[in-house]
Structure formats: structure tokens, C-alpha cells
Design an enzyme around this catalytic site. Sequence first.
Site, PDB file in Angstrom:
ATOM      1  CG  HIS A 140     -71.742 -48.083   0.499  1.00 27.87           C
ATOM      2  ND1 HIS A 140     -72.882 -48.687   0.076  1.00 27.87           N
ATOM      3  CD2 HIS A 140     -71.564 -47.011  -0.306  1.00 27.87           C
ATOM      4  CE1 HIS A 140     -73.371 -48.020  -0.969  1.00 27.87           C
ATOM      5  NE2 HIS A 140     -72.591 -46.984  -1.214  1.00 27.87           N
TER       6      HIS A 140
HETATM    7  C1  UD1 Z   1     -68.462 -44.040  -3.338  1.00 26.80           C
HETATM    8  C2  UD1 Z   1     -69.501 -43.015  -3.783  1.00 26.80           C
HETATM    9  C3  UD1 Z   1     -70.876 -43.503  -3.416  1.00 26.80           C
HETATM   10  C4  UD1 Z   1     -71.133 -44.883  -3.968  1.00 26.80           C
HETATM   11  C5  UD1 Z   1     -70.022 -45.834  -3.560  1.00 26.80           C
HETATM   12  C6  UD1 Z   1     -70.206 -47.173  -4.229  1.00 26.80           C
HETATM   13  C7  UD1 Z   1     -68.749 -40.669  -3.720  1.00 26.80           C
HETATM   14  C8  UD1 Z   1     -68.792 -39.399  -2.978  1.00 26.80           C
HETATM   15  N1  UD1 Z   1     -69.281 -41.730  -3.105  1.00 26.80           N
HETATM   16  O1  UD1 Z   1     -68.526 -44.140  -1.948  1.00 26.80           O
HETATM   17  O2  UD1 Z   1     -71.848 -42.618  -3.948  1.00 26.80           O
HETATM   18  O3  UD1 Z   1     -72.362 -45.353  -3.472  1.00 26.80           O
HETATM   19  O4  UD1 Z   1     -68.753 -45.291  -3.959  1.00 26.80           O
HETATM   20  O5  UD1 Z   1     -69.548 -48.183  -3.565  1.00 26.80           O
HETATM   21  O6  UD1 Z   1     -68.250 -40.710  -4.824  1.00 26.80           O
HETATM   22  N2  UD1 Z   1     -61.656 -47.683  -0.043  1.00 26.80           N
HETATM   23  C9  UD1 Z   1     -60.752 -48.720  -0.084  1.00 26.80           C
HETATM   24  N3  UD1 Z   1     -60.567 -49.354  -1.281  1.00 26.80           N
HETATM   25  C10 UD1 Z   1     -61.219 -49.022  -2.419  1.00 26.80           C
HETATM   26  C11 UD1 Z   1     -62.133 -47.959  -2.370  1.00 26.80           C
HETATM   27  C12 UD1 Z   1     -62.345 -47.309  -1.167  1.00 26.80           C
HETATM   28  O7  UD1 Z   1     -60.143 -49.061   0.907  1.00 26.80           O
HETATM   29  O8  UD1 Z   1     -61.005 -49.663  -3.462  1.00 26.80           O
HETATM   30  C13 UD1 Z   1     -61.911 -47.028   1.264  1.00 26.80           C
HETATM   31  C14 UD1 Z   1     -60.967 -45.854   1.546  1.00 26.80           C
HETATM   32  O9  UD1 Z   1     -60.703 -45.848   2.898  1.00 26.80           O
HETATM   33  C15 UD1 Z   1     -61.835 -44.662   1.175  1.00 26.80           C
HETATM   34  C16 UD1 Z   1     -63.225 -45.132   1.562  1.00 26.80           C
HETATM   35  O10 UD1 Z   1     -63.243 -46.528   1.281  1.00 26.80           O
HETATM   36  O11 UD1 Z   1     -61.454 -43.495   1.858  1.00 26.80           O
HETATM   37  C17 UD1 Z   1     -64.333 -44.450   0.801  1.00 26.80           C
HETATM   38  O12 UD1 Z   1     -64.137 -44.558  -0.619  1.00 26.80           O
HETATM   39  P1  UD1 Z   1     -64.769 -43.443  -1.594  1.00 26.80           P
HETATM   40  O13 UD1 Z   1     -64.563 -43.868  -2.996  1.00 26.80           O
HETATM   41  O14 UD1 Z   1     -64.319 -42.096  -1.199  1.00 26.80           O
HETATM   42  O15 UD1 Z   1     -66.301 -43.482  -1.246  1.00 26.80           O
HETATM   43  P2  UD1 Z   1     -67.308 -44.700  -1.118  1.00 26.80           P
HETATM   44  O16 UD1 Z   1     -67.795 -44.778   0.265  1.00 26.80           O
HETATM   45  O17 UD1 Z   1     -66.728 -45.913  -1.742  1.00 26.80           O
HETATM   46  N1  UDP Z   2     -72.108 -55.212  -5.220  1.00 31.23           N
HETATM   47  C1  UDP Z   2     -71.172 -56.207  -5.495  1.00 31.23           C
HETATM   48  N2  UDP Z   2     -70.456 -56.731  -4.463  1.00 31.23           N
HETATM   49  C2  UDP Z   2     -70.632 -56.341  -3.171  1.00 31.23           C
HETATM   50  C3  UDP Z   2     -71.593 -55.332  -2.901  1.00 31.23           C
HETATM   51  C4  UDP Z   2     -72.306 -54.785  -3.953  1.00 31.23           C
HETATM   52  O1  UDP Z   2     -71.008 -56.603  -6.652  1.00 31.23           O
HETATM   53  O2  UDP Z   2     -69.936 -56.870  -2.279  1.00 31.23           O
HETATM   54  C5  UDP Z   2     -72.863 -54.633  -6.336  1.00 31.23           C
HETATM   55  C6  UDP Z   2     -74.348 -54.678  -6.197  1.00 31.23           C
HETATM   56  O3  UDP Z   2     -74.857 -55.918  -6.660  1.00 31.23           O
HETATM   57  C7  UDP Z   2     -74.790 -53.518  -7.064  1.00 31.23           C
HETATM   58  C8  UDP Z   2     -73.670 -52.512  -6.870  1.00 31.23           C
HETATM   59  O4  UDP Z   2     -72.552 -53.264  -6.386  1.00 31.23           O
HETATM   60  O5  UDP Z   2     -74.848 -53.894  -8.416  1.00 31.23           O
HETATM   61  C9  UDP Z   2     -74.069 -51.474  -5.877  1.00 31.23           C
HETATM   62  O6  UDP Z   2     -72.953 -50.714  -5.546  1.00 31.23           O
HETATM   63  P1  UDP Z   2     -72.817 -49.963  -4.150  1.00 31.23           P
HETATM   64  O7  UDP Z   2     -73.777 -50.521  -3.166  1.00 31.23           O
HETATM   65  O8  UDP Z   2     -71.375 -50.000  -3.816  1.00 31.23           O
HETATM   66  O9  UDP Z   2     -73.163 -48.460  -4.544  1.00 31.23           O
HETATM   67  P2  UDP Z   2     -74.527 -47.652  -4.778  1.00 31.23           P
HETATM   68  O10 UDP Z   2     -75.381 -48.417  -5.722  1.00 31.23           O
HETATM   69  O11 UDP Z   2     -75.161 -47.420  -3.452  1.00 31.23           O
HETATM   70  O12 UDP Z   2     -74.032 -46.364  -5.354  1.00 31.23           O
END
Ligand code: UD1
Ligand code: UDP
Length: 353
Positions: A203
Site C-alpha cells: 500500500h
Molecule cells: C495511510 C498513511 C500511511 C499508512 C496507511 C495505513 C498517510 C500520508 N499515509 O496511507 O502512512 O501506512 O494509511 O494503511 O497518512 N481509501 C479508501 N477507503 C478508505 C481509505 C482509503 O478507498 O477507507 C483509498 C482512497 O482512494 C484514498 C487512498 O485509499 O485516496 C489512500 O488513502 P490515504 O488515507 O490517503 O492513505 P493510505 O495509503 O491509506
Molecule cells: N492489517 C489488517 N488487515 C489487512 C492488512 C493489514 O488488519 O488487510 C493490519 C496489520 O495486521 C497491521 C496493520 O494493519 O496490524 C498495518 O497497517 P498498514 O499496513 O495499513 O499500515 P502501516 O503499518 O504500514 O502504517
Amino acid sequence: MKILTVVGARPQFIKAAAVSNVIRKEHKEILVHTGQHYDENMSKVFFEELQIPKPDYNLEIGSGNHGEQTGRMLIDLEKIYLKEKPDLVLVYGDTNSTLAGALCASKLLIPVSHVEAGLRSFNMNMPEEQNRILTDHISKLLFVPTATAQNNLHNEGITKGVYNVGDVMFDAVINFKKLAEEKSHIVKELSLENKNYILTTIHRAENTNDINRLKNIIEALNESNKDVVLPLHPRTKKYIENYGLKFNKNVKLINPVGYLDMISLEMNSEKIVTDSGGVQKEAFFMKKPCITMRDETEWVETVQNGWNVVVGTDKSKILNSVLNFQPNISQKSIFGSGKASYKVLDTINNIFK
Ligand code: UD1
Ligand code: UDP
């Protein structure tokens, strides 16, 4: 004491699942969900299955460009801080919700406490690196999970208010592993029992937004011919569809799963291939070989200890590691004792008594 906690993204719900219930034993906590993550399987599922207290406020900010998303959080958080007048604001990790929560408090002269402080990738192109550095420099209490994180802060001149408490995600795994064993049936449902499957997550913006990096990753997984399970983050799904990239039959795409299913998938896997921060650590907790598809990692101890390899997104490197990487040394204790949440509480009590 009144502690206001800001969460917004999936990994923060999991961290809060460990910390909030401990904090609430002795203090009043106001929980604010920014709404950065909002799909049911990115948010609600965690609150329900991990019994995280219901947020007192949900800002419903949703997705957007960085400035827009962070700015809208600031506007709404300020109103809540002014109304609630917390003694301390607590934030986790390195997302835009973290930065907004911390910056808003700092401007109002409310002390900030940062859980998972001190992590560095030394790659300022990552939004997370910007968020972490800025948050650390305006925090009064910095709860670091590792000695490396403490050292990183020291190198930036931050020596006061730093406490090495261990990793709250280790607490979460310890707290919920048994429940996952009892309640999760995902391994059976996906017909993966007794199979040597690879669990993958992707991601990170640097991997999804760059077609070549994403293509390399997908081709490596396809060509491995291993059974691969990939719970697909919505960001990644969007880019895969936009780029028209295709998976072979050996890769099983599923929707994002709840935490109990996720740790069950981790526990039963052969190896874990990821670009996630949290999942790298969980691979270590579960004693699974981890292959990290990034150019660097913040969790350097897992690499030094021989259980994680950082392979970037070079197709042959990923493929070779998926097929051949095997840690050949026993693990050292890196992430504390599984009581990080209690140490956070004790430290807050000592400082504010
Ligand atoms: C965010 C964090 C990242 C973290 C990740 C955990 C920032 C800059 N990034 O990244 O550090 O590792 O969360 O998962 O804060 N979207 C959906 N539904 C949702 C959420 C997101 O469709 O419930 C889609 C949207 O298209 C959105 C994209 O995912 O634009 C990215 O979501 P965003 O929260 O901006 O960043 P993440 O990649 O989730
Ligand atoms: N996780 C989850 N379901 C998923 C993918 C990840 O519960 O489908 C959990 C995972 O076990 C961990 C956390 O989400 O505890 C990690 O989050 P993510 O990878 O989104 O973000 P990051 O840690 O890189 O910020």
C-alpha cells in the site's frame, strides 16, 4: 487527567486497541477519529472486533490531497481541543492524522505525546517521514519502541521526554492472538490449511503510484508460482485497476481483512512479503521470514537480526527472496516485553502527577 487521543488510519486503531483500554483504567480519554480511513473493512471492523471504545468524535474527513486532508483535520480538531481542553493529546505513528493531531495541540500549547516516536527511513520523499519528524519535534513525551528510535531522536537533538517503552503493536498481538485462534476461520475459508502460502500486503505510496514498481511486484508474485494471499488496500486496488495490471491464478486477491483474520493469516503463512511497517513487525512477532519491498526500512533491527530482507522492487530480488530467503538465526528480543501500553500509562502518571 483528560487525555485526548487522535486516530484515523488502520494501524492506529490497532495501536489504540492496546493503549486506550489501559489509559482508561485511570484517566478520562476522549477519542477522536479523523475519518482518514472510512471503509467498513478499514475502520469499523477494528472498533468492533477489538472492542476499541467508540470515538467521541468522528470528523469524517475522508480522502484527499495531503494539504487538503491535513488542513481539514486541523480546522475540525482545533474546535474540539478548544471545547474539550485536554491536559494531553496522544497521537500514534506517522500518518496525516498524526501530524494534524500533534500540530493542532502544539499551537494551542497542549502537550503532545507521540507513541511510536523516533522511527526514521531517512527518505524525506515519504509523507510518513515528514509526518514523523515534524511530530517528534513538537512532542513533549516521546514513546519510542526501540533503541534505534531513541538514538535517531538523540541525533536530532531530542533527548528530553524520550521513553523507550517497547512496541504497543507487540502488546496488541499478545492481547489478541488467542482470540484470533478462536474466532478467525479465514485460513479454512480460503482453503489454505496445511499450505505453504505467502501473505502479501502492498500500500506504500512509493510502490502504488509508480507503475513500474507495482508491475515488478505483481510480476514477481505471479512468477513465484506460490500460493499468495493478498488483502488489497483500497489505494492499491485503485492503482491496479487504473494501470490495467493483472494477477495470475496463484495470487488470491481478497478485500482488506480485520485484525483477527490478519494475524491468523500471518500465523499460518510460510513467509510474509510486504511494504507495511506494522506487518514487518508482526512477521517478526510471529517468527515468519519477512521480505520487505521497499528501498529502506525503519525497523532495522529486524533486518540486523536476520529475519527481514529489504529487497526494493527489483523483480528478480523479490522472486529470489520469496523462493529462497530463510532466517538461520534465533530471534533476539527487540520490541520490549509486551507491556508497552502500561509503560505509557506509568510514564504519563509520573510526569503529570
Ligand atoms: C495511510 C498513511 C500511511 C499508512 C496507511 C495505513 C498517510 C500520508 N499515509 O496511507 O502512512 O501506512 O494509511 O494503511 O497518512 N481509501 C479508501 N477507503 C478508505 C481509505 C482509503 O478507498 O477507507 C483509498 C482512497 O482512494 C484514498 C487512498 O485509499 O485516496 C489512500 O488513502 P490515504 O488515507 O490517503 O492513505 P493510505 O495509503 O491509506
Ligand atoms: N492489517 C489488517 N488487515 C489487512 C492488512 C493489514 O488488519 O488487510 C493490519 C496489520 O495486521 C497491521 C496493520 O494493519 O496490524 C498495518 O497497517 P498498514 O499496513 O495499513 O499500515 P502501516 O503499518 O504500514 O502504517
